[in-house]
Design an enzyme around this catalytic site. Structure first.
Site, PDB file in Angstrom:
ATOM      1  N   TYR A 175      85.036  14.985  80.270  1.00 59.50           N
ATOM      2  CA  TYR A 175      83.658  14.872  79.632  1.00 59.50           C
ATOM      3  C   TYR A 175      83.113  15.844  80.690  1.00 59.50           C
ATOM      4  O   TYR A 175      82.374  16.995  80.587  1.00 59.50           O
ATOM      5  CB  TYR A 175      83.078  14.006  79.376  1.00 59.50           C
ATOM      6  CG  TYR A 175      81.540  14.035  78.983  1.00 59.50           C
ATOM      7  CD1 TYR A 175      81.224  14.389  77.589  1.00 59.50           C
ATOM      8  CD2 TYR A 175      80.570  13.653  79.686  1.00 59.50           C
ATOM      9  CE1 TYR A 175      80.059  14.834  77.005  1.00 59.50           C
ATOM     10  CE2 TYR A 175      79.315  13.764  79.114  1.00 59.50           C
ATOM     11  CZ  TYR A 175      78.763  14.264  77.734  1.00 59.50           C
ATOM     12  OH  TYR A 175      77.513  14.104  77.402  1.00 59.50           O
ATOM     13  N   LYS A 179      81.797  19.479  80.950  1.00 55.70           N
ATOM     14  CA  LYS A 179      80.238  19.982  81.206  1.00 55.70           C
ATOM     15  C   LYS A 179      79.858  20.721  82.341  1.00 55.70           C
ATOM     16  O   LYS A 179      78.879  21.617  82.345  1.00 55.70           O
ATOM     17  CB  LYS A 179      79.532  18.519  81.295  1.00 55.70           C
ATOM     18  CG  LYS A 179      79.254  17.769  80.006  1.00 55.70           C
ATOM     19  CD  LYS A 179      78.839  18.616  78.741  1.00 55.70           C
ATOM     20  CE  LYS A 179      78.592  17.784  77.669  1.00 55.70           C
ATOM     21  NZ  LYS A 179      77.896  18.543  76.335  1.00 55.70           N
TER      22      LYS A 179
HETATM   23  P1  NAI Z   1      75.856  12.646  68.756  1.00 59.91           P
HETATM   24  O1  NAI Z   1      77.364  11.881  68.890  1.00 59.91           O
HETATM   25  O2  NAI Z   1      74.800  11.832  68.172  1.00 59.91           O
HETATM   26  O3  NAI Z   1      75.866  14.123  68.313  1.00 59.91           O
HETATM   27  C1  NAI Z   1      76.876  14.979  68.485  1.00 59.91           C
HETATM   28  C2  NAI Z   1      77.003  15.621  67.043  1.00 59.91           C
HETATM   29  O4  NAI Z   1      78.058  16.825  67.454  1.00 59.91           O
HETATM   30  C3  NAI Z   1      77.588  14.835  65.978  1.00 59.91           C
HETATM   31  O5  NAI Z   1      76.764  14.697  64.865  1.00 59.91           O
HETATM   32  C4  NAI Z   1      78.936  15.328  65.688  1.00 59.91           C
HETATM   33  O6  NAI Z   1      79.381  15.171  64.327  1.00 59.91           O
HETATM   34  C5  NAI Z   1      79.150  16.582  66.171  1.00 59.91           C
HETATM   35  N1  NAI Z   1      80.248  17.361  66.343  1.00 59.91           N
HETATM   36  C6  NAI Z   1      81.126  16.800  67.180  1.00 59.91           C
HETATM   37  N2  NAI Z   1      82.069  17.574  67.281  1.00 59.91           N
HETATM   38  C7  NAI Z   1      81.965  18.805  66.483  1.00 59.91           C
HETATM   39  C8  NAI Z   1      82.574  19.863  66.230  1.00 59.91           C
HETATM   40  N3  NAI Z   1      83.893  20.160  66.728  1.00 59.91           N
HETATM   41  N4  NAI Z   1      81.859  20.797  65.440  1.00 59.91           N
HETATM   42  C9  NAI Z   1      80.847  20.641  65.035  1.00 59.91           C
HETATM   43  N5  NAI Z   1      79.951  19.538  65.144  1.00 59.91           N
HETATM   44  C10 NAI Z   1      80.728  18.275  66.117  1.00 59.91           C
HETATM   45  O7  NAI Z   1      75.692  12.735  70.465  1.00 59.91           O
HETATM   46  P2  NAI Z   1      74.128  13.170  71.066  1.00 59.91           P
HETATM   47  O8  NAI Z   1      74.003  12.144  72.158  1.00 59.91           O
HETATM   48  O9  NAI Z   1      73.315  13.645  70.267  1.00 59.91           O
HETATM   49  O10 NAI Z   1      74.936  14.496  72.057  1.00 59.91           O
HETATM   50  C11 NAI Z   1      74.410  15.887  71.729  1.00 59.91           C
HETATM   51  C12 NAI Z   1      74.891  16.582  73.172  1.00 59.91           C
HETATM   52  O11 NAI Z   1      74.275  16.174  74.268  1.00 59.91           O
HETATM   53  C13 NAI Z   1      76.439  16.500  73.301  1.00 59.91           C
HETATM   54  O12 NAI Z   1      76.736  17.761  73.869  1.00 59.91           O
HETATM   55  C14 NAI Z   1      76.392  15.649  74.271  1.00 59.91           C
HETATM   56  O13 NAI Z   1      77.445  15.805  75.266  1.00 59.91           O
HETATM   57  C15 NAI Z   1      75.210  15.784  75.260  1.00 59.91           C
HETATM   58  N6  NAI Z   1      74.600  14.786  76.206  1.00 59.91           N
HETATM   59  C16 NAI Z   1      74.125  13.474  75.740  1.00 59.91           C
HETATM   60  C17 NAI Z   1      73.661  12.557  76.374  1.00 59.91           C
HETATM   61  C18 NAI Z   1      72.819  11.600  75.961  1.00 59.91           C
HETATM   62  O14 NAI Z   1      72.461  10.800  76.732  1.00 59.91           O
HETATM   63  N7  NAI Z   1      72.918  11.256  74.545  1.00 59.91           N
HETATM   64  C19 NAI Z   1      73.839  12.461  77.942  1.00 59.91           C
HETATM   65  C20 NAI Z   1      74.379  14.115  78.424  1.00 59.91           C
HETATM   66  C21 NAI Z   1      74.575  15.073  77.507  1.00 59.91           C
END
Ligand code: NAI
Length: 311
Positions: A175, A179
Site C-alpha cells: 500500500y 501510495k
Molecule cells: P473504502 O473501502 O470505504 O472505499 C474505497 C472504495 O473503493 C470502496 O467503495 C470500493 O468498493 C472501491 N473500489 C475498490 N477497488 C475498486 C476498483 N478496482 N474499481 C472501482 N472501485 C473500487 O475506503 P476509504 O477509506 O474511503 O478509502 C478511500 C481512499 O482513501 C483510498 O484510496 C484509501 O487508500 C485512501 N486513504 C484512506 C485513509 C483512511 O483513513 N480511511 C487513509 C489514507 C488513505
C-alpha cells in the site's frame, strides 16, 4: 465564488462509500453533476469482477445508493460500476460521463483496497493487486479523462495518497509503495498538464471508514469523519487551485506535506564514506532544507556547488 461547482462535472472513483461518497456529496451540494464509480467490492478488493468473488447483482448497489442520495437532495448524479484496473472500463466511464453531461472537469482518484501483511509474509499477488488498484487505477482513470480536459483547457485531478506512503506503516509495504508511486505520478503530471489548464494535486486523508475501522481505536474514529476531509478535495478543485501540492486532512486539521532536501555540502569528486560520516551533521541539516519544482533543479544544485567550489 471559486468553490461553486455549478455546471461542472466531477468523476469520483470508489465513491460508493467512505471518503469517496463524502467527496461526492460535497461536490453535489455545491452544484456539480457527479459520476459515482464503484465496483462494490470488499475491502481487500475481493469483489472485483476479475476476482469473481462478488455476489451476483451487488456490483453497482453501493454506487447506485449514493446516486439516489444525491438525487434525493436535488443533485445530479449517475452511477458507474467500472473497475479502475481496467482500461476498457475507465474509457467506458468517461464515455458515459461525456454522453450524460457533455464534459468532465474533475477527477478524484479515490478507489482503493487494503491487503496488509508484513513484507516477508506477503504473497506477491497481494503486492501486485494493491499496486494495481491504487497506482494503475489512478493511471488508467487519469489517462481516460485527459483528452476531454485538454479539449476544454480545464481540469482538476486529485490523487489519493496516504501517510503510509509518505512515512511508512508496519504491514503496508504494498500500500505504501503504491501510495508513494501515486505521488511520483502527480509530480510529473503537474509539469506536463499545466499548459492545458489541468492541475494535479494529492490528498493524504485520515478518516473512519471500513478501511480503518479495525486499525484506529473507536474513540478516535468518532472524530475522524469522512465529511471533515472533503473540503480539502474541493479546495484542490477550485478555480484557483494550486498544482503539485499534497494536502493532509483528518478530524478537522489540514496541512501541507512536502518532499524536501537539505542544502547539502560539497565534499569533492573524490569524497569518501569517511568524509560523509564526519560531515553528516552538517550535510543532513534540514533547517535550510528546500523543495524542488522538478528533478533537474536538484541536478542544477550539484553542478552549481561543484563549479563554485572547484573553479
Ligand atoms: P473504502 O473501502 O470505504 O472505499 C474505497 C472504495 O473503493 C470502496 O467503495 C470500493 O468498493 C472501491 N473500489 C475498490 N477497488 C475498486 C476498483 N478496482 N474499481 C472501482 N472501485 C473500487 O475506503 P476509504 O477509506 O474511503 O478509502 C478511500 C481512499 O482513501 C483510498 O484510496 C484509501 O487508500 C485512501 N486513504 C484512506 C485513509 C483512511 O483513513 N480511511 C487513509 C489514507 C488513505
Amino acid at each position: 465564488m471559486p468553490y461553486d461547482f455549478t455546471d461542472q462535472v466531477a468523476l469520483i472513483t470508489g465513491s460508493g462509500g467512505g471518503l469517496g461518497r463524502a467527496h461526492a456529496l460535497a461536490f453535489a451540494r455545491r452544484g456539480a453533476a457527479v459520476v459515482i464509480n464503484d465496483l462494490g467490492g470488499a475491502r481487500d478488493g475481493g469483489g472485483s469482477r476479475d476476482g469473481g468473488l462478488l455476489e451476483e447483482g451487488t456490483a453497482q448497489t453501493a454506487a447506485e445508493k449514493v446516486v439516489q442520495e444525491i438525487i434525493d437532495r436535488g443533485g445530479k448524479a449517475i452511477s458507474n460500476g467500472g473497475n479502475v484496473t481496467s482500461e476498457t472500463d475507465m474509457q467506458a466511464m468517461v464515455d458515459q460521463t461525456l454522453s450524460a453531461f457533455g464534459r468532465v472537469d474533475i477527477l478524484v482518484n479515490n478507489a482503493g483496497i487494503l491487503r496488509d501483511k508484513t513484507f516477508t509474509k506477503m504473497e506477491l499477488a497481494d503486492f501486485e493487486m494493491v499496486m494495481n488498484v491504487h497506482l494503475m487505477g489512478s493511471v488508467l482513470a487519469t489517462r481516460a479523462v485527459i483528452p476531454a480536459m485538454q479539449a476544454q483547457e480545464f481540469g482538476r485531478i486529485v490523487m489519493t495518497t496516504s501517510s503510509s506512503g509518505l512515512y511508512g506503516n508496519f504491514g503496508q509495504s504494498n500500500y505504501g509503495a503504491a501510495k508513494l508511486g501515486i505521488l511520483g505520478l502527480t509530480n510529473t503530471l503537474k509539469l506536463e498538464l499545466f499548459k492545458f489548464g489541468i492541475r494535479v494535486n494529492a490528498l493524504a486523508p485520515v478518516a473512519a471508514t471500513r478501511m480503518t475501522d479495525d486499525i484506529i481505536p473507536p474513540q478516535m474514529l468518532a472524530l475522524l469523519t469522512p465529511e471533515s476531509v472533503s473540503p480539502a478535495v474541493l479546495y484542490l478543485c477550485g478555480k484557483d487551485a494550486p498544482t503539485g501540492e499534497i494536502i493532509t486532512a483528518g478530524a478537522g486539521t489540514f496541512a501541507r506535506a512536502k518532499i524536501m532536501e537539505s542544502e547539502g555540502l560539497f565534499l569533492g569528486l573524490d569524497a569518501t564514506p569517511e568524509m560523509i560520516a564526519e560531515h553528516w551533521e552538517k550535510l543532513s541539516d534540514m533547517t535550510t532544507a528546500k523543495t524542488y519544482r522538478q528533478g533537474s533543479d536538484q541536478s542544477q544544485k550539484f553542478i552549481t556547488n561543484a563549479f563554485e567550489n572547484m573553479v
